[in-house]
Design an enzyme around this catalytic site. Sequence first.
Site, PDB file in Angstrom:
ATOM      1  N   ARG A 117       0.284  14.393  13.239  1.00 36.69           N
ATOM      2  CA  ARG A 117       0.823  14.157  11.885  1.00 36.69           C
ATOM      3  C   ARG A 117       0.842  15.407  11.014  1.00 36.69           C
ATOM      4  NH1 ARG A 117      -1.325   8.534   9.766  1.00 36.69           N
ATOM      5  NH2 ARG A 117       0.485   8.729   8.421  1.00 36.69           N
ATOM      6  N   PRO A 118       1.579  16.409  11.435  1.00 38.79           N
ATOM      7  CA  PRO A 118       1.682  17.635  10.634  1.00 38.79           C
ATOM      8  C   PRO A 118       2.419  17.382   9.314  1.00 38.79           C
ATOM      9  CG  PRO A 118       3.264  17.670  12.440  1.00 38.79           C
ATOM     10  CD  PRO A 118       2.437  16.428  12.610  1.00 38.79           C
ATOM     11  N   VAL A 119       2.380  18.396   8.453  1.00 35.99           N
ATOM     12  CA  VAL A 119       3.101  18.294   7.169  1.00 35.99           C
ATOM     13  C   VAL A 119       4.078  19.465   7.015  1.00 35.99           C
ATOM     14  CG1 VAL A 119       1.378  16.927   5.931  1.00 35.99           C
ATOM     15  CG2 VAL A 119       1.154  19.435   6.007  1.00 35.99           C
ATOM     16  N   ASP A 120       4.535  19.987   8.159  1.00 31.11           N
ATOM     17  CA  ASP A 120       5.432  21.157   8.118  1.00 31.11           C
ATOM     18  C   ASP A 120       6.724  20.885   7.360  1.00 31.11           C
ATOM     19  OD1 ASP A 120       5.663  19.458  10.506  1.00 31.11           O
ATOM     20  OD2 ASP A 120       7.442  20.652  10.904  1.00 31.11           O
ATOM     21  N   GLN A 121       7.215  19.653   7.432  1.00 28.72           N
ATOM     22  CA  GLN A 121       8.468  19.327   6.732  1.00 28.72           C
ATOM     23  C   GLN A 121       8.271  19.323   5.213  1.00 28.72           C
ATOM     24  OE1 GLN A 121      11.410  18.879   8.581  1.00 28.72           O
ATOM     25  NE2 GLN A 121      10.010  19.688  10.116  1.00 28.72           N
TER      26      GLN A 121
ATOM     27  N   CYS B 133      -4.977  12.408  12.858  1.00 31.15           N
ATOM     28  CA  CYS B 133      -5.666  11.111  12.718  1.00 31.15           C
ATOM     29  C   CYS B 133      -5.521  10.410  14.074  1.00 31.15           C
ATOM     30  CB  CYS B 133      -5.067  10.289  11.594  1.00 31.15           C
ATOM     31  SG  CYS B 133      -3.501   9.555  12.033  1.00 31.15           S
TER      32      CYS B 133
ATOM     33  N   ARG C  26      -4.654  10.818   4.563  1.00 30.72           N
ATOM     34  CA  ARG C  26      -3.561  11.792   4.679  1.00 30.72           C
ATOM     35  C   ARG C  26      -2.600  11.710   3.509  1.00 30.72           C
ATOM     36  NH1 ARG C  26      -1.371  13.801   8.321  1.00 30.72           N
ATOM     37  NH2 ARG C  26       0.642  13.161   7.542  1.00 30.72           N
TER      38      ARG C  26
ATOM     39  N   LYS D 266       0.847  -1.207   0.000  1.00 30.86           N
ATOM     40  CA  LYS D 266       0.000   0.000   0.000  1.00 30.86           C
ATOM     41  C   LYS D 266       0.880   1.254   0.000  1.00 30.86           C
ATOM     42  CE  LYS D 266      -1.743   1.551   4.025  1.00 30.86           C
ATOM     43  NZ  LYS D 266      -1.459   2.956   4.371  1.00 30.86           N
ATOM     44  N   ASN D 267       1.889   1.272   0.870  1.00 33.13           N
ATOM     45  CA  ASN D 267       2.672   2.490   1.071  1.00 33.13           C
ATOM     46  C   ASN D 267       3.719   2.729  -0.008  1.00 33.13           C
ATOM     47  OD1 ASN D 267       1.090   3.028   3.212  1.00 33.13           O
ATOM     48  ND2 ASN D 267       2.603   2.479   4.774  1.00 33.13           N
TER      49      ASN D 267
ATOM     50  N   ARG E 214      -8.642  -0.462   4.672  1.00 30.96           N
ATOM     51  CA  ARG E 214      -7.791   0.558   4.065  1.00 30.96           C
ATOM     52  C   ARG E 214      -6.456  -0.033   3.638  1.00 30.96           C
ATOM     53  NH1 ARG E 214      -7.279   6.135   7.100  1.00 30.96           N
ATOM     54  NH2 ARG E 214      -5.983   6.312   5.248  1.00 30.96           N
TER      55      ARG E 214
ATOM     56  N   ILE F 207       7.861   6.760  17.140  1.00 34.79           N
ATOM     57  CA  ILE F 207       7.566   7.540  15.935  1.00 34.79           C
ATOM     58  C   ILE F 207       6.307   8.392  16.099  1.00 34.79           C
ATOM     59  CG2 ILE F 207       7.092   7.415  13.442  1.00 34.79           C
ATOM     60  CD1 ILE F 207       9.880   6.371  14.102  1.00 34.79           C
TER      61      ILE F 207
ATOM     62  N   ASP G  15       4.652   0.500  11.989  1.00 35.52           N
ATOM     63  CA  ASP G  15       3.431  -0.114  11.442  1.00 35.52           C
ATOM     64  C   ASP G  15       3.281  -1.571  11.858  1.00 35.52           C
ATOM     65  OD1 ASP G  15       3.389   1.664   8.245  1.00 35.52           O
ATOM     66  OD2 ASP G  15       2.955   2.266  10.298  1.00 35.52           O
TER      67      ASP G  15
HETATM   68  C1  EPZ Z   1       4.194   6.964   6.463  1.00 35.59           C
HETATM   69  O1  EPZ Z   1       3.406   7.977   7.047  1.00 35.59           O
HETATM   70  C2  EPZ Z   1       3.289   5.750   6.316  1.00 35.59           C
HETATM   71  N1  EPZ Z   1       2.183   6.091   5.405  1.00 35.59           N
HETATM   72  C3  EPZ Z   1       2.744   5.334   7.683  1.00 35.59           C
HETATM   73  O2  EPZ Z   1       1.976   4.152   7.506  1.00 35.59           O
HETATM   74  C4  EPZ Z   1       3.938   5.010   8.584  1.00 35.59           C
HETATM   75  O3  EPZ Z   1       3.444   4.707   9.883  1.00 35.59           O
HETATM   76  C5  EPZ Z   1       4.873   6.219   8.662  1.00 35.59           C
HETATM   77  O4  EPZ Z   1       5.289   6.606   7.333  1.00 35.59           O
HETATM   78  C6  EPZ Z   1       6.136   5.917   9.471  1.00 35.59           C
HETATM   79  O5  EPZ Z   1       6.803   4.816   8.918  1.00 35.59           O
HETATM   80  C7  EPZ Z   1       2.429   6.101   4.063  1.00 35.59           C
HETATM   81  O6  EPZ Z   1       3.521   5.832   3.607  1.00 35.59           O
HETATM   82  C8  EPZ Z   1       1.264   6.421   3.185  1.00 35.59           C
HETATM   83  P1  EPZ Z   1       6.191  10.274   8.630  1.00 35.59           P
HETATM   84  P2  EPZ Z   1       3.975   9.491   7.107  1.00 35.59           P
HETATM   85  O7  EPZ Z   1       6.077  11.547   7.880  1.00 35.59           O
HETATM   86  O8  EPZ Z   1       4.864   9.732   5.965  1.00 35.59           O
HETATM   87  C9  EPZ Z   1       6.358  13.532  12.064  1.00 35.59           C
HETATM   88  C10 EPZ Z   1       0.146   2.731   7.765  1.00 35.59           C
HETATM   89  O9  EPZ Z   1      -0.250   2.147   8.777  1.00 35.59           O
HETATM   90  N2  EPZ Z   1       6.258  14.514  10.969  1.00 35.59           N
HETATM   91  O10 EPZ Z   1       7.343   9.356   8.340  1.00 35.59           O
HETATM   92  O11 EPZ Z   1       2.816  10.392   7.319  1.00 35.59           O
HETATM   93  C11 EPZ Z   1       5.106  12.666  12.193  1.00 35.59           C
HETATM   94  O12 EPZ Z   1       4.132  13.327  12.988  1.00 35.59           O
HETATM   95  C12 EPZ Z   1       0.575   4.179   7.837  1.00 35.59           C
HETATM   96  O13 EPZ Z   1       0.266   2.196   6.634  1.00 35.59           O
HETATM   97  C13 EPZ Z   1       6.248  15.876  11.269  1.00 35.59           C
HETATM   98  O14 EPZ Z   1       6.303  16.277  12.421  1.00 35.59           O
HETATM   99  O15 EPZ Z   1       4.847   9.436   8.435  1.00 35.59           O
HETATM  100  C14 EPZ Z   1       5.641  11.407  12.841  1.00 35.59           C
HETATM  101  O16 EPZ Z   1       5.740  11.618  14.244  1.00 35.59           O
HETATM  102  C15 EPZ Z   1       0.284   4.783   9.208  1.00 35.59           C
HETATM  103  N3  EPZ Z   1       6.150  16.770  10.250  1.00 35.59           N
HETATM  104  C16 EPZ Z   1       7.051  11.271  12.250  1.00 35.59           C
HETATM  105  O17 EPZ Z   1       7.398  12.581  11.754  1.00 35.59           O
HETATM  106  C17 EPZ Z   1       6.069  16.387   8.939  1.00 35.59           C
HETATM  107  O18 EPZ Z   1       6.013  17.258   8.042  1.00 35.59           O
HETATM  108  C18 EPZ Z   1       7.142  10.284  11.092  1.00 35.59           C
HETATM  109  O19 EPZ Z   1       6.111  10.603  10.194  1.00 35.59           O
HETATM  110  C19 EPZ Z   1       6.099  15.000   8.649  1.00 35.59           C
HETATM  111  C20 EPZ Z   1       6.191  14.083   9.678  1.00 35.59           C
END
Ligand code: EPZ
Length: 418
Positions: free
Chosen positions: A122-126, A117, A93, A22-23, A397, A327, A305
């Site tokens: 889960r912000p997107v600031d980065q 969620c 997301r 999926k990912n 999902r 995480i 995950d």
């Molecule tokens: C991906 O989510 C996966 N989803 C998630 O899988 C997975 O749990 C996660 O990576 C970690 O491995 C997809 O690939 C579609 P991150 P993502 O950005 O990219 C923080 C599942 O069950 N962060 O790596 O959204 C964030 O809050 C799903 O299949 C910021 O602060 O995760 C988290 O604490 C759930 N700002 C950490 O970083 C940002 O701009 C890692 O998040 C981005 C992230």
Amino acid sequence: MDKLRITGGRTLKGEIDISGAKNAALPILCAGLLTADTVTLTNVPKLNDIATTLKLLGQLGVRTDRASDDTVSITADQLTALEAPYELVKTMRASILVLGPLLSRFGEARVSLPGGCAIGQRPVDQHIQGLAALGADIKIEHGFVVARAKKLKGAVVRTDMVTVTGTENLMMAAVLADGQTILENAAREPEVVDLAELLIKMGARIKGHGTDRIVIEGVASLHGATHDVIPDRIEAGSFLCAVGVAGGDIMLRRAAPATMGATISKLQEAGLTIQTGDDWIQASMHKRPKAVDFRTHEYPGFATDMQAQLMALNTIADGTSVIAETIFENRFMHVQELLRLGANIDIDGHTAVVRGVDRLSGATVMATDLRASASLVIAGLAAEGETLVERIYHLDRGYERMEHKLRALGAQIERISS
Ligand code: EPZ
């Protein structure tokens, strides 16, 4: 809302195919926005999140076609919109993954902020900071990320933390930018590597994917390609936890054990016998699992995950285990529900202490998020009597026909459609 009814106590025996990841499929579908040519993908799993992504792409004017059960082709040659609406983004997301490609190819994008969620804010600031570093004029207006850029310019971008979709968004933005981009502190997940491999087939120039430093030389345009999505390492890991809990012997085909090192070694530590080939995993368990401590970590560490699923195994293991979720800030939603099944778990902040019990007892439980629902199904396989898992739209999902695959392995499980 559909439910799953599980009668515990059956051991698992037989073999199943693992579906495409999926990912990996989600960012790869969005990469189709980067060219007017057709991108054809095979081994695409039939999941609600994939359907949502195809719906979102369709709303942008992309022509999508699910030619067969696992083949999807996308052609982004006549886009009619550059906006991802809140109605869709709030349900998934990962919709944020259209931001980088739309900005890179069309110079503008308007994507609803995803909102939080169950597992965290889960912000997107980065994503936003990284795109700004590539020269985008990007701001938040009325709940939308509004981004514009005549032409993105390559730069060195270091994210504050490792972010999987952040790395993917920035990589898709950089492939059509002017000059060189270096992503420092990049995510190393196999799904990031699979996206890079597709982009390279489309004509992108990328090196270092799979390490924490990815170097991208921008090109003028990309062309179509065909690509086979990698197997889902989390689905495979979930089935390994299932046989660890229920006992038995299973064979997972169309798998990618090379991407599952941390999961396989943890499950061997718990007592499973696991053998692997290039694309298959043979696992057997004929005793009570041993409790295993673990902490989640970015790849190649133990995947967040997989945390809920291995916790389910620890609830009936011999001994006490300590689990650290490093995480996400709220990824213990399954604990309350596991307690209803008779588990013995204490949470202290980001740490859970699990004291193994001899038997769980079946009950009605509620899924709260994707991996929590898998954890409850796995626990139900070992619980005495009947377990009813509610709100399994969460499960749908990310798991393709899980009850069919478990039934093929001998589990007593059925879907009750409302
Ligand atoms: C991906 O989510 C996966 N989803 C998630 O899988 C997975 O749990 C996660 O990576 C970690 O491995 C997809 O690939 C579609 P991150 P993502 O950005 O990219 C923080 C599942 O069950 N962060 O790596 O959204 C964030 O809050 C799903 O299949 C910021 O602060 O995760 C988290 O604490 C759930 N700002 C950490 O970083 C940002 O701009 C890692 O998040 C981005 C992230």
